[in-house]
Design a protein around this motif. Sequence first.
Motif, PDB file in Angstrom:
ATOM      1  N   GLN A 235       0.819  -1.205  -0.073  1.00 41.76           N
ATOM      2  CA  GLN A 235       0.210  -0.030  -0.009  1.00 41.76           C
ATOM      3  C   GLN A 235       0.772   1.165   0.038  1.00 41.76           C
ATOM      4  O   GLN A 235       0.662   2.097  -0.682  1.00 41.76           O
ATOM      5  N   ARG A 236       1.875   1.237   0.827  1.00 37.13           N
ATOM      6  CA  ARG A 236       2.674   2.849   1.025  1.00 37.13           C
ATOM      7  C   ARG A 236       3.701   3.073  -0.115  1.00 37.13           C
ATOM      8  O   ARG A 236       3.559   4.156  -0.897  1.00 37.13           O
ATOM      9  N   LEU A 239       1.084   3.889  -3.083  1.00 46.22           N
ATOM     10  CA  LEU A 239       0.590   5.351  -2.573  1.00 46.22           C
ATOM     11  C   LEU A 239       1.823   6.401  -3.012  1.00 46.22           C
ATOM     12  O   LEU A 239       1.557   7.542  -3.572  1.00 46.22           O
ATOM     13  N   THR A 242       1.847   6.755  -6.992  1.00 41.73           N
ATOM     14  CA  THR A 242       0.512   7.672  -7.236  1.00 41.73           C
ATOM     15  C   THR A 242       0.718   9.000  -7.002  1.00 41.73           C
ATOM     16  O   THR A 242       0.436   9.798  -7.703  1.00 41.73           O
ATOM     17  N   LEU A 243       1.223   9.433  -5.827  1.00 42.95           N
ATOM     18  CA  LEU A 243       1.501  10.743  -5.443  1.00 42.95           C
ATOM     19  C   LEU A 243       2.386  11.561  -6.437  1.00 42.95           C
ATOM     20  O   LEU A 243       2.228  12.493  -6.836  1.00 42.95           O
ATOM     21  N   THR A 246       0.864  11.923  -9.804  1.00 40.60           N
ATOM     22  CA  THR A 246      -0.185  12.950  -9.762  1.00 40.60           C
ATOM     23  C   THR A 246       0.374  14.332  -9.994  1.00 40.60           C
ATOM     24  O   THR A 246       0.047  15.319 -10.551  1.00 40.60           O
ATOM     25  N   LEU A 273       2.121  19.657  -3.663  1.00 39.31           N
ATOM     26  CA  LEU A 273       2.147  18.050  -3.550  1.00 39.31           C
ATOM     27  C   LEU A 273       3.712  17.775  -3.521  1.00 39.31           C
ATOM     28  O   LEU A 273       3.823  16.595  -2.862  1.00 39.31           O
ATOM     29  N   THR A 276       4.483  17.907   0.104  1.00 37.51           N
ATOM     30  CA  THR A 276       3.709  16.601   0.555  1.00 37.51           C
ATOM     31  C   THR A 276       4.614  15.403   0.493  1.00 37.51           C
ATOM     32  O   THR A 276       4.977  14.761   1.349  1.00 37.51           O
ATOM     33  N   LEU A 280       6.299  13.112   3.279  1.00 41.06           N
ATOM     34  CA  LEU A 280       5.718  11.727   3.628  1.00 41.06           C
ATOM     35  C   LEU A 280       6.668  10.631   3.275  1.00 41.06           C
ATOM     36  O   LEU A 280       6.619   9.629   3.881  1.00 41.06           O
ATOM     37  N   TYR A 283       8.048   8.058   5.402  1.00 39.48           N
ATOM     38  CA  TYR A 283       6.968   7.088   6.020  1.00 39.48           C
ATOM     39  C   TYR A 283       6.500   5.932   5.024  1.00 39.48           C
ATOM     40  O   TYR A 283       6.126   4.878   5.153  1.00 39.48           O
ATOM     41  N   LEU A 284       6.661   6.429   3.629  1.00 33.92           N
ATOM     42  CA  LEU A 284       6.153   5.800   2.693  1.00 33.92           C
ATOM     43  C   LEU A 284       7.269   4.905   2.262  1.00 33.92           C
ATOM     44  O   LEU A 284       6.684   3.629   1.282  1.00 33.92           O
TER      45      LEU A 284
END
Lengths: 286, 68
Positions: A235-236, A239, A242-243, A246, A273, A276, A280, A283-284
Motif C-alpha cells: 500500500q505505502r 501510494l 501515485t503521489l 499526480t 504536492l 507533501t 511523507l 513514512y512511505l
Amino acid sequence: MDGFIEVFYRSIIFLIVLFLTTKLIGKKQISQLSFFEYVSGITIGSIAGEAITGLEKNYLQGAGAIILFGIVTILVDVLSLKSKYFRDAIEGKGTVIIKDGKILEDNLKKERYTIDELSALLRQKNIFKVTDVEFALLEPRGNITALLKKENRPLTPKDLEMKMPNEKEPQTVIMDGNIIEEGLRASGKGRGWLYTELEKLGAIIDNVFIGQVDSYGELTIDLYDDKIQVPAPQQRPLLLATLKKTQADLEIFALSTECEKSKAMYKKNADLLQDTIENLSPYLNG
Amino acid sequence: MTVASNVKQCLATIKNIEAQLSSLALNSLEKEAQSAFHDAMLSIGNIKKDLQYRVLELERMEPQYKGS
C-alpha cells in the motif's frame, strides 16, 4: 534398589528447591551479572549435586545451605540497590584498559591480563586493530566493552542526516492459527479488522503460523503451507508512486493550459504536492 | 482524451490518495506518523477543491463533454 528410590525423590525435592531459589533471586541469577551471583550460582549447583547423590548424608542440610545461599544473594542485591559504596565493594568496578586510543599497560598489569588475552577479547568483538578503539573497559565479569573511534563505527542514518520515522514494536496477533487477543488489543485493532485483512491476503486463519501487525497497521503473515506465496504489503510504496504520478500530471496541466489563472493554480498545487511527497517519503518508503 | 477527462482522471486519483492517507492515519500506531499522514491528507484536500473547481470551469467551456 533402595538407593535408586532415594536418589529419585531427592532429585525431585532439589529440583523444586532450586527452581524456587532461582525464581526468588530473579533474572539476575540467570545472567550471573555480578560476582556474587556468579559464585552463588556455582556453589548452589554443586551443593545440590552433592546432596542428591551423597546418600550417606542428610539431604536436608544441603537444602538448608541452598536456601541460605539464596537468601544471602537476595540480601546482597537489596543492599547493593541501597548503597553505592556497598555495590562497588561487592561487585567491583570496571577497569579502563584503553583510553584515547592508547593501551594503559599499568591497568592491564593490575588485572593480570596479557596482551594476547586482551587482543583475543577484542577479536571477540570483531576488533582486530587496537588503534581503532577509542575507549575500552574491562567489566567486573571479565568481558570487554569497547567504544570504537567515530570513523570506525558503523554508518547510521543520523550520520547521513536522513530523517527516519520512529517505529513501534510489531505486535503478534496470530500464533499457530489462534488469535492472540493481547496483541490485537495492543495494536488497537479488532477481530473484524483481522478477518478483513486475512481475506485481502487470501489466507484462512487456520493456515497462519504467525501473523504480525507493524506500526503502520499492516498485517504480515507466514503460512504453514510454504508453497503459497503471500503478497507483501504494497500500500505505502504504491501510494508514493501515485503521489508522484499526480504531481507530474499537475505539472503537465500547468504547462499545457492557456488560461493564466489556471496555470498559476496548477503550479501552486504541483509545488504543494511536491512538498507533501518530501514530507511523507520517510513514512512511505519500504 | 480531452483536457476535461484528463483533469477528471487526476481528480479521481487525488480522491483515492486522500482516502488512502486517511486510512493510514487511522491505522498507524506511531503519533508522528499519524500526524504526518493527517497533514498530508489536509493539503491533498485543498488540491482536490481547486481541481473540482477547475473541472466545473472546463465543463462550462466544453459542454459537449459534460459528465464524461
